[in-house]
Design an enzyme around this catalytic site. Structure first.
Site, PDB file in Angstrom:
ATOM      1  N   CYS A 143      -0.842 100.762  44.317  1.00  0.00           N
ATOM      2  CA  CYS A 143       0.323 101.644  44.277  1.00  0.00           C
ATOM      3  C   CYS A 143       0.917 101.746  45.679  1.00  0.00           C
ATOM      4  CB  CYS A 143      -0.099 103.026  43.770  1.00  0.00           C
ATOM      5  SG  CYS A 143       1.254 104.236  43.744  1.00  0.00           S
TER       6      CYS A 143
ATOM      7  N   CYS B 213       1.052 105.532  37.752  1.00  0.00           N
ATOM      8  CA  CYS B 213      -0.169 105.592  38.560  1.00  0.00           C
ATOM      9  C   CYS B 213      -0.905 106.881  38.192  1.00  0.00           C
ATOM     10  CB  CYS B 213       0.188 105.577  40.044  1.00  0.00           C
ATOM     11  SG  CYS B 213      -1.240 105.835  41.127  1.00  0.00           S
TER      12      CYS B 213
ATOM     13  N   CYS C  68       5.142  95.247  32.473  1.00  0.00           N
ATOM     14  CA  CYS C  68       6.308  94.823  33.248  1.00  0.00           C
ATOM     15  C   CYS C  68       6.480  95.824  34.388  1.00  0.00           C
ATOM     16  CB  CYS C  68       7.531  94.792  32.327  1.00  0.00           C
ATOM     17  SG  CYS C  68       9.001  94.150  33.095  1.00  0.00           S
TER      18      CYS C  68
ATOM     19  N   CYS D 279       0.363 105.574  46.967  1.00  0.00           N
ATOM     20  CA  CYS D 279      -0.933 106.199  47.264  1.00  0.00           C
ATOM     21  C   CYS D 279      -2.073 105.213  47.465  1.00  0.00           C
ATOM     22  CB  CYS D 279      -1.289 107.193  46.172  1.00  0.00           C
ATOM     23  SG  CYS D 279      -1.690 106.422  44.584  1.00  0.00           S
TER      24      CYS D 279
ATOM     25  N   CYS E 138      -1.070 109.418  41.601  1.00  0.00           N
ATOM     26  CA  CYS E 138       0.095 110.147  42.131  1.00  0.00           C
ATOM     27  C   CYS E 138       1.220 110.336  41.110  1.00  0.00           C
ATOM     28  CB  CYS E 138       0.639 109.456  43.377  1.00  0.00           C
ATOM     29  SG  CYS E 138       1.447 107.873  43.064  1.00  0.00           S
TER      30      CYS E 138
END
Length: 160
Positions: free
Chosen positions: A75, A123, A147, A78, A126
């Site tokens: 991510c 995610c 995607c 984070c 976060c």
């Protein structure tokens, strides 16, 4: 007749103000939460648009789309590991695509921004918007296509 109209109007207005208008989803508590100002300071404008405003980058604009190196996609907000390079495939859609996520690091949600339900991927640390899941992935694996916006990811190469 006037009393009937007033009663119907009152019932209608009361139903609009009630809990029926609230989202039925519980508010998810993420491990990492920051203010808008903090996110804007830490992310590029494109990352903020994608991760915090559920935006979509232009297709074929991310260098990660054609990345074939071995490693982990994390991510961008984070640094939580989200996708392994072994699960990446070229979907031809213009966005990095994976047939599965790293277990428990990506959560599914539903969004109706296009007028119909789509499976949104976020995610789990976060809450950053990553992209969407579709059922047109490789049939020889999971059949899923995650995607993902390249702006939502950074790539961490495998140690040599």
């Amino acid at each position: 007749m006037n009393k009937l109209f007033s009663f119907v109007l009152l019932v209608f207005l009361a139903s609009c103000a009630g809990k029926a208008q609230d989202s039925s989803k519980e508010k998810i508590k993420y491990k990492i939460t920051k203010t808008t100002a903090q996110w804007k300071k830490e992310l590029t404008s494109e990352q903020y648009y994608v991760l915090r405003q559920a935006g979509t980058e232009r297709p074929f604009s991310s260098p990660l789309n054609k990345n074939i190196n071995t490693g982990t996609y994390v991510c961008a907000a984070c640094k939580t590991p989200l996708y392994a390079s072994k699960d990446k495939f070229d979907s031809g859609t213009g966005w990095p695509s994976f047939d599965r996520a790293i277990k428990e690091n990506v959560i599914l949600d539903t969004d109706y921004k296009t007028g119909y339900a789509r499976t949104e991927l976020k995610c789990n640390t976060c809450g950053g918007h990553l992209g969407h899941s579709f059922n047109d992935g490789p049939k020889n694996t999971t059949g899923k296509r995650h995607c993902i916006n390249g702006a939502a990811l950074t790539f961490s190469p495998a140690n040599k």
